[in-house]
Motif scaffolding. Structure first.
Motif, mmCIF file in Angstrom:
data_model
loop_
_atom_site.group_PDB
_atom_site.id
_atom_site.type_symbol
_atom_site.label_atom_id
_atom_site.label_comp_id
_atom_site.label_asym_id
_atom_site.label_seq_id
_atom_site.Cartn_x
_atom_site.Cartn_y
_atom_site.Cartn_z
ATOM 1 N N ASP A 52 0.829 -1.204 0.000
ATOM 2 C CA ASP A 52 0.000 0.000 0.000
ATOM 3 C C ASP A 52 0.863 1.254 0.000
ATOM 4 O OD1 ASP A 52 -2.209 -1.649 0.066
ATOM 5 O OD2 ASP A 52 -2.461 -1.489 2.244
ATOM 6 N N PHE A 53 1.932 1.231 0.781
ATOM 7 C CA PHE A 53 2.842 2.374 0.835
ATOM 8 C C PHE A 53 3.441 2.647 -0.536
ATOM 9 C CE2 PHE A 53 7.185 3.957 1.194
ATOM 10 C CZ PHE A 53 6.965 5.146 1.852
ATOM 11 N N GLU A 54 3.869 1.594 -1.227
ATOM 12 C CA GLU A 54 4.493 1.762 -2.543
ATOM 13 C C GLU A 54 3.494 2.323 -3.553
ATOM 14 O OE1 GLU A 54 7.637 1.605 -3.395
ATOM 15 O OE2 GLU A 54 8.245 1.000 -1.383
ATOM 16 N N VAL A 55 2.237 1.872 -3.487
ATOM 17 C CA VAL A 55 1.210 2.377 -4.402
ATOM 18 C C VAL A 55 1.005 3.869 -4.178
ATOM 19 C CG1 VAL A 55 -1.262 2.299 -4.937
ATOM 20 C CG2 VAL A 55 0.026 0.172 -4.723
ATOM 21 N N VAL A 56 0.854 4.278 -2.935
ATOM 22 C CA VAL A 56 0.645 5.697 -2.626
ATOM 23 C C VAL A 56 1.882 6.507 -3.002
ATOM 24 C CG1 VAL A 56 0.232 7.348 -0.759
ATOM 25 C CG2 VAL A 56 -1.064 5.227 -0.848
ATOM 26 N N ARG A 57 3.058 5.957 -2.780
ATOM 27 C CA ARG A 57 4.297 6.653 -3.137
ATOM 28 C C ARG A 57 4.344 6.932 -4.635
ATOM 29 N NH1 ARG A 57 9.394 4.841 -4.768
ATOM 30 N NH2 ARG A 57 11.083 6.198 -4.135
ATOM 31 N N GLU A 58 3.992 5.943 -5.444
ATOM 32 C CA GLU A 58 3.962 6.132 -6.897
ATOM 33 C C GLU A 58 2.927 7.180 -7.291
ATOM 34 O OE1 GLU A 58 6.102 4.924 -9.143
ATOM 35 O OE2 GLU A 58 7.166 4.033 -7.456
ATOM 36 N N MET A 59 1.785 7.189 -6.613
ATOM 37 C CA MET A 59 0.756 8.193 -6.901
ATOM 38 C C MET A 59 1.276 9.598 -6.590
ATOM 39 S SD MET A 59 -2.604 6.178 -5.419
ATOM 40 C CE MET A 59 -3.577 7.647 -5.324
ATOM 41 N N VAL A 60 1.989 9.744 -5.496
ATOM 42 C CA VAL A 60 2.531 11.048 -5.114
ATOM 43 C C VAL A 60 3.571 11.516 -6.128
ATOM 44 C CG1 VAL A 60 3.945 12.223 -3.377
ATOM 45 C CG2 VAL A 60 2.021 10.810 -2.668
ATOM 46 N N LYS A 62 3.760 10.721 -9.283
ATOM 47 C CA LYS A 62 3.051 11.086 -10.515
ATOM 48 C C LYS A 62 2.346 12.429 -10.335
ATOM 49 C CE LYS A 62 -0.349 9.456 -13.827
ATOM 50 N NZ LYS A 62 -1.305 8.420 -14.177
ATOM 51 N N ALA A 63 1.693 12.640 -9.186
ATOM 52 C CA ALA A 63 0.997 13.896 -8.930
ATOM 53 C C ALA A 63 1.984 15.064 -8.894
ATOM 54 C CB ALA A 63 0.217 13.821 -7.620
ATOM 55 N N ARG A 64 3.149 14.851 -8.301
ATOM 56 C CA ARG A 64 4.170 15.905 -8.250
ATOM 57 C C ARG A 64 4.640 16.267 -9.655
ATOM 58 N NH1 ARG A 64 8.369 14.123 -4.437
ATOM 59 N NH2 ARG A 64 6.829 14.689 -2.895
ATOM 60 N N GLU A 65 4.863 15.274 -10.498
ATOM 61 C CA GLU A 65 5.292 15.531 -11.870
ATOM 62 C C GLU A 65 4.212 16.286 -12.642
ATOM 63 O OE1 GLU A 65 6.161 11.590 -13.223
ATOM 64 O OE2 GLU A 65 8.148 11.553 -12.292
ATOM 65 N N GLU A 66 2.953 15.887 -12.464
ATOM 66 C CA GLU A 66 1.851 16.584 -13.125
ATOM 67 C C GLU A 66 1.731 18.016 -12.620
ATOM 68 O OE1 GLU A 66 -1.596 14.161 -12.446
ATOM 69 O OE2 GLU A 66 -1.021 12.679 -13.941
ATOM 70 N N ASN A 67 1.943 18.225 -11.333
ATOM 71 C CA ASN A 67 1.879 19.557 -10.753
ATOM 72 C C ASN A 67 2.952 20.472 -11.350
ATOM 73 O OD1 ASN A 67 1.148 21.681 -9.129
ATOM 74 N ND2 ASN A 67 2.014 20.831 -7.260
ATOM 75 N N ILE A 68 4.158 19.948 -11.507
ATOM 76 C CA ILE A 68 5.245 20.724 -12.107
ATOM 77 C C ILE A 68 4.910 21.075 -13.553
ATOM 78 C CG2 ILE A 68 7.652 20.583 -12.866
ATOM 79 C CD1 ILE A 68 8.163 18.889 -10.295
#
Length: 93
Positions: A52-60, A62-68
């Motif tokens: 679960d931690f790894e899934v959320v980490r990957e989501m974060v 991806k979200a950071r890259e999209e935010n940039i």
């Protein structure tokens, strides 16, 4: 006499073998109880599983890259609007 000694040694060997088997049984039982208690403790601590931690980490990530990327697009659009405003002749004069 040797026959009696062999019989005693055989009995002693059998007793040691039985004791070793019983010790292994106790060890397995202890491991089972310990594992059960450890799982109960970890569950009560409200910890996150590694998957679960790894899934959320990957989501974060991806979200950071999209935010940039979105921040760069917004900056480019703001610059374009500023240029369009500067190029536009003033209608007040």
């Amino acid at each position: 006499m040797t026959n009696g000694t062999n019989r005693i040694l055989d009995e002693f060997a059998k007793m040691v073998t039985d004791a070793a088997g019983a010790a292994q049984g106790v060890r397995r039982e202890f491991e089972t109880v310990f594992r059960s208690q450890a799982e109960r403790l970890l569950n009560s601590m409200d910890l996150v599983q590694r998957e679960d931690f790894e899934v959320v980490r990957e989501m974060v990530i991806k979200a950071r890259e999209e935010n940039i990327a979105l921040a760069a697009r917004v900056a480019a659009l703001e610059e374009k609007i500023a240029q369009m405003s500067a190029d536009k002749p003033s209608s007040n004069t």
